[in-house]
Design a protein around this motif. Structure first.
Motif, PDB file in Angstrom:
ATOM      1  N   LEU A  47       0.833  -1.204   0.000  1.00  0.00           N
ATOM      2  CA  LEU A  47       0.000   0.000   0.000  1.00  0.00           C
ATOM      3  C   LEU A  47       0.868   1.255   0.000  1.00  0.00           C
ATOM      4  CD1 LEU A  47      -2.783   1.330   0.178  1.00  0.00           C
ATOM      5  CD2 LEU A  47      -2.683   1.039   2.667  1.00  0.00           C
ATOM      6  N   LEU A  50       2.334   1.719  -3.428  1.00  0.00           N
ATOM      7  CA  LEU A  50       1.271   2.170  -4.337  1.00  0.00           C
ATOM      8  C   LEU A  50       1.010   3.663  -4.161  1.00  0.00           C
ATOM      9  CD1 LEU A  50      -0.937   1.534  -6.415  1.00  0.00           C
ATOM     10  CD2 LEU A  50      -2.450   0.928  -4.501  1.00  0.00           C
ATOM     11  N   ILE A  54       1.588   6.564  -6.999  1.00  0.00           N
ATOM     12  CA  ILE A  54       0.483   7.451  -7.403  1.00  0.00           C
ATOM     13  C   ILE A  54       0.892   8.906  -7.212  1.00  0.00           C
ATOM     14  CG2 ILE A  54      -1.845   8.219  -6.759  1.00  0.00           C
ATOM     15  CD1 ILE A  54      -2.521   5.303  -6.154  1.00  0.00           C
ATOM     16  N   ASN A 166      -5.007  -7.471  -0.420  1.00  0.00           N
ATOM     17  CA  ASN A 166      -3.950  -7.551  -1.428  1.00  0.00           C
ATOM     18  C   ASN A 166      -4.517  -7.531  -2.842  1.00  0.00           C
ATOM     19  OD1 ASN A 166      -1.952  -7.664   0.514  1.00  0.00           O
ATOM     20  ND2 ASN A 166      -1.861  -9.901   0.534  1.00  0.00           N
ATOM     21  N   VAL A 168      -7.192  -5.949  -3.772  1.00  0.00           N
ATOM     22  CA  VAL A 168      -7.552  -4.548  -4.043  1.00  0.00           C
ATOM     23  C   VAL A 168      -6.306  -3.754  -4.435  1.00  0.00           C
ATOM     24  CG1 VAL A 168      -8.417  -2.406  -3.009  1.00  0.00           C
ATOM     25  CG2 VAL A 168      -9.577  -4.585  -2.548  1.00  0.00           C
ATOM     26  N   ILE A 169      -5.205  -3.953  -3.697  1.00  0.00           N
ATOM     27  CA  ILE A 169      -3.958  -3.245  -4.000  1.00  0.00           C
ATOM     28  C   ILE A 169      -3.446  -3.608  -5.389  1.00  0.00           C
ATOM     29  CG2 ILE A 169      -1.515  -3.027  -3.367  1.00  0.00           C
ATOM     30  CD1 ILE A 169      -2.362  -3.364  -0.440  1.00  0.00           C
ATOM     31  N   THR A 171      -5.114  -4.952  -7.916  1.00  0.00           N
ATOM     32  CA  THR A 171      -6.035  -4.523  -8.982  1.00  0.00           C
ATOM     33  C   THR A 171      -5.852  -3.043  -9.280  1.00  0.00           C
ATOM     34  OG1 THR A 171      -7.659  -6.206  -8.316  1.00  0.00           O
ATOM     35  CG2 THR A 171      -8.447  -4.377  -9.682  1.00  0.00           C
ATOM     36  N   THR A 172      -5.746  -2.246  -8.224  1.00  0.00           N
ATOM     37  CA  THR A 172      -5.522  -0.807  -8.401  1.00  0.00           C
ATOM     38  C   THR A 172      -4.197  -0.547  -9.111  1.00  0.00           C
ATOM     39  OG1 THR A 172      -6.750  -0.374  -6.355  1.00  0.00           O
ATOM     40  CG2 THR A 172      -5.371   1.410  -7.212  1.00  0.00           C
ATOM     41  N   ALA A 173      -3.145  -1.251  -8.674  1.00  0.00           N
ATOM     42  CA  ALA A 173      -1.832  -1.101  -9.305  1.00  0.00           C
ATOM     43  C   ALA A 173      -1.881  -1.530 -10.765  1.00  0.00           C
ATOM     44  CB  ALA A 173      -0.793  -1.925  -8.544  1.00  0.00           C
ATOM     45  N   ILE A 175      -4.493  -1.488 -12.825  1.00  0.00           N
ATOM     46  CA  ILE A 175      -5.237  -0.495 -13.612  1.00  0.00           C
ATOM     47  C   ILE A 175      -4.383   0.738 -13.883  1.00  0.00           C
ATOM     48  CG2 ILE A 175      -7.212   1.086 -13.564  1.00  0.00           C
ATOM     49  CD1 ILE A 175      -8.709  -1.066 -11.965  1.00  0.00           C
ATOM     50  N   LEU A 176      -3.635   1.174 -12.867  1.00  0.00           N
ATOM     51  CA  LEU A 176      -2.884   2.423 -12.986  1.00  0.00           C
ATOM     52  C   LEU A 176      -1.529   2.251 -13.658  1.00  0.00           C
ATOM     53  CD1 LEU A 176      -3.577   4.010  -9.468  1.00  0.00           C
ATOM     54  CD2 LEU A 176      -4.682   4.559 -11.649  1.00  0.00           C
ATOM     55  N   ALA A 182       1.501  -6.270 -11.730  1.00  0.00           N
ATOM     56  CA  ALA A 182       0.591  -6.857 -10.751  1.00  0.00           C
ATOM     57  C   ALA A 182       0.695  -8.376 -10.760  1.00  0.00           C
ATOM     58  CB  ALA A 182      -0.841  -6.414 -11.035  1.00  0.00           C
TER      59      ALA A 182
END
Length: 289
Positions: A47, A50, A54, A166, A168-169, A171-173, A175-176, A182
């Motif tokens: 996190l 990440l 960002i 994990n 969620v982390i 998936t966000t990583a 996408i970005l 990932a």
């Protein structure tokens, strides 16, 4: 100075050095493997990385690792201090603080640019350092506090919740920053999990079936070493038709070799069967942190 006090001082020095080395290895792993591979480890470290990426990618902010990682651990540390134990929490926060500061101080030493190798060996190195912490009565912070609290105090298996976090982390990583990183991070986390399970056996249990002619002496050794009870079963040997005594007990996997050695000293002829225990329900003594 008594011998007991000297042994205690030696133990404290050994623990302090072990946690210091583990903290340094955690920082080295983050800078030389995780950062080079652009990976996202599990828990609060992932996190933190990440949030760092960002901030750098979308806002032009270069935020130090410790500035994010240390505040994230304050609430879990409070949970640990209140519900798990002050010694465990203080030792863990020492690891959190030192590893966070060293991560900002250490230079990035590139071992390899092969992302697959980074994922595998980074997971091994990171989990080995975490295992050193766990063996010495501490953790690397973050979700470890939450996991131990839920499992020890609430009887809840926290793995699914941590896995969801994990996911969620990652998936966000993905996408970005791209799903290739990932997916490599999943390999990193899998390697890490396997090594921790291999090295740290506190939550792994084994069942002992012991055929012995001196059950009272054998039980005494089991009780002394593990603080666990045992059940005596009257049996008959099929070959000779002679009466036999069987002791049934469940102990921590890290205690098995010590127990077997102790049993052999009081009954060299004892027949011992060790069975892996997959699930255990009911009262079971757990040594305090």
């Amino acid at each position: 100075m008594s011998s007991e006090k000297k042994n205690r001082i030696k133990y404290e020095i050994k623990t302090f050095l072990a946690l210091t080395i583990a903290s340094a290895v955690i920082a080295f792993n983050l800078k030389s493997f995780v950062q080079t591979g652009g990976l996202f480890p599990g828990g609060f470290s992932g996190l933190t990385i990440l949030i760092q990426q960002i901030g750098e990618r979308f806002f032009g902010l270069n935020i130090a690792y410790s500035v994010i990682y240390l505040p994230l651990n304050l609430i879990p540390a409070y949970i640990g201090f209140k519900y798990i134990g002050s010694r465990f929490t203080l030792s863990s926060f020492y690891v959190v603080f030192l590893s966070g500061i060293l991560t900002d101080i250490f230079p990035a030493v590139t071992i390899t640019y092969d992302t697959l190798l980074i994922s595998i060996f980074g997971g091994i190195v990171g989990s080995a350092s975490i295992s050193i912490c766990l063996i010495n009565g501490a953790s690397a912070g973050g979700t470890d506090f939450i996991s131990i609290y839920l499992s020890e105090k609430k009887g809840i298996d926290a793995w699914n919740y941590i896995l969801l976090g994990n996911v969620v982390i990652l998936t966000t990583a993905g996408i970005l920053f791209g799903f290739d990183k990932a997916l490599y991070s999943i390999i990193y986390q899998y390697a890490s999990t396997q090594v921790i399970q291999l090295l740290f056996k506190r939550y792994q249990k084994d069942t002992l079936f012991i055929i012995t002619e001196v059950p009272d002496a054998v039980y005494g050794r089991i009780r002394q070493i593990t603080h666990h009870d045992a059940t005596r079963i009257d049996a008959t040997g099929c070959f000779e038709g002679a009466p036999r005594q069987i002791l049934y007990s469940v102990v921590g996997r890290e205690q098995v070799n010590r127990v077997i050695d102790a049993i052999k000293k009081v009954d060299p002829k004892a027949f011992i069967n060790v069975i892996n225990t997959e699930q255990l329900n009911g009262r079971f003594y757990k040594p305090p942190y």
